[in-house]
Design a protein around this motif. Structure first.
Motif, mmCIF file in Angstrom:
data_model
loop_
_atom_site.group_PDB
_atom_site.id
_atom_site.type_symbol
_atom_site.label_atom_id
_atom_site.label_comp_id
_atom_site.label_asym_id
_atom_site.label_seq_id
_atom_site.Cartn_x
_atom_site.Cartn_y
_atom_site.Cartn_z
ATOM 1 N N MET A 185 -9.686 2.977 4.738
ATOM 2 C CA MET A 185 -9.604 2.592 3.347
ATOM 3 C C MET A 185 -9.480 1.081 3.301
ATOM 4 O O MET A 185 -8.711 0.496 4.066
ATOM 5 N N LEU A 186 -10.236 0.479 2.406
ATOM 6 C CA LEU A 186 -10.165 -0.964 2.178
ATOM 7 C C LEU A 186 -9.560 -1.216 0.808
ATOM 8 O O LEU A 186 -9.931 -0.553 -0.163
ATOM 9 N N VAL A 187 -8.656 -2.171 0.738
ATOM 10 C CA VAL A 187 -8.077 -2.577 -0.540
ATOM 11 C C VAL A 187 -8.117 -4.095 -0.630
ATOM 12 O O VAL A 187 -8.018 -4.784 0.381
ATOM 13 N N VAL A 188 -8.292 -4.579 -1.843
ATOM 14 C CA VAL A 188 -8.321 -6.024 -2.063
ATOM 15 C C VAL A 188 -6.942 -6.469 -2.522
ATOM 16 O O VAL A 188 -6.418 -5.990 -3.526
ATOM 17 N N GLU B 270 -7.437 4.163 8.892
ATOM 18 C CA GLU B 270 -6.990 2.770 8.818
ATOM 19 C C GLU B 270 -6.854 2.361 7.363
ATOM 20 O O GLU B 270 -7.703 2.706 6.540
ATOM 21 N N PHE B 271 -5.816 1.623 7.076
ATOM 22 C CA PHE B 271 -5.590 1.042 5.755
ATOM 23 C C PHE B 271 -5.744 -0.460 5.950
ATOM 24 O O PHE B 271 -4.893 -1.100 6.568
ATOM 25 N N ILE B 272 -6.855 -1.002 5.482
ATOM 26 C CA ILE B 272 -7.168 -2.416 5.710
ATOM 27 C C ILE B 272 -7.049 -3.177 4.395
ATOM 28 O O ILE B 272 -7.675 -2.812 3.395
ATOM 29 N N THR B 273 -6.238 -4.222 4.429
ATOM 30 C CA THR B 273 -6.056 -5.067 3.259
ATOM 31 C C THR B 273 -6.904 -6.320 3.404
ATOM 32 O O THR B 273 -6.763 -7.057 4.385
ATOM 33 N N LYS C 172 -16.774 -5.879 6.155
ATOM 34 C CA LYS C 172 -16.034 -4.848 6.892
ATOM 35 C C LYS C 172 -16.847 -3.568 7.100
ATOM 36 O O LYS C 172 -16.387 -2.647 7.762
ATOM 37 N N VAL C 173 -18.055 -3.512 6.533
ATOM 38 C CA VAL C 173 -18.866 -2.299 6.569
ATOM 39 C C VAL C 173 -19.956 -2.443 7.619
ATOM 40 O O VAL C 173 -20.647 -3.457 7.678
ATOM 41 N N ILE D 97 -15.630 5.007 4.200
ATOM 42 C CA ILE D 97 -14.803 3.872 3.813
ATOM 43 C C ILE D 97 -14.599 3.916 2.305
ATOM 44 O O ILE D 97 -15.521 3.692 1.530
ATOM 45 N N PHE D 98 -13.382 4.263 1.920
ATOM 46 C CA PHE D 98 -13.007 4.277 0.511
ATOM 47 C C PHE D 98 -12.507 2.880 0.162
ATOM 48 O O PHE D 98 -11.725 2.301 0.915
ATOM 49 N N VAL D 99 -12.969 2.363 -0.977
ATOM 50 C CA VAL D 99 -12.628 0.991 -1.350
ATOM 51 C C VAL D 99 -11.956 0.967 -2.716
ATOM 52 O O VAL D 99 -12.485 1.515 -3.690
#
Length: 153
Positions: A1-4, A30-33, A59-60, A97-99
């Motif tokens: 998961m990607l978060v801004v 993974e939790f990616i900030t 990141k993709v 990848i959930f964003v």
């Protein structure tokens, strides 16, 4: 998961961490900030979305399936969402990848790259809260797929 942007509230971080640890029993997660864009408050909304989009797309990789959490996305019940997850896993994607984007959504480039858009609700939630709610829903989806007693219809 990607978060801004980072998650500000400790109680939300604790909840997110709780569901991430549970999720790891089912999948590699993974939790990616992605850090906030420097000087973002001085940018136009369009320019800010473009800059965030560049950071997201960096990141993709080629085999990844990008799925955006977007207010205009498809609505699911929890059981329907678990079926969606199962279909995606069966599709041979290298990674899902959930964003969760920034406050203003996504750039056109990110929308073009995305395979799907999903919505948690017709209501509006802070992007910080969506992180917690969605992490819990991912966990719930896997308990449904495994036939465990977490979800009740």
């Amino acid at each position: 998961m990607l978060v801004v942007g980072k998650t500000e509230e400790d109680f939300m971080n604790e909840g997110i961490d709780k569901y991430i640890s549970r999720l790891k029993h089912y999948i590699s997660f993974e939790f990616i900030t992605i850090p906030d864009v420097k000087g973002g408050s001085k940018l136009t909304t369009l320019k800010l979305k473009e800059e965030e989009g560049k950071l997201i797309l960096a990141k993709v990789t080629a085999g990844d399936q990008l799925i955006l959490l977007d207010e205009k996305g498809k609505d699911f019940s929890s059981r329907e969402f678990s079926g969606f997850i199962q279909k995606k896993m069966n599709s041979g994607a290298q990674a899902l990848i959930f964003v969760i984007g920034g406050a203003f959504g996504f750039s056109d480039e990110v929308y073009e790259k995305a395979k799907d858009q999903i919505s948690l609700s017709k209501m509006t939630f802070s992007h910080q809260m969506v992180r917690l709610f969605f992490t819990e829903q991912l966990y719930r989806a896997f308990t449904i797929l495994k036939g465990e007693k977490y979800h009740h219809d």
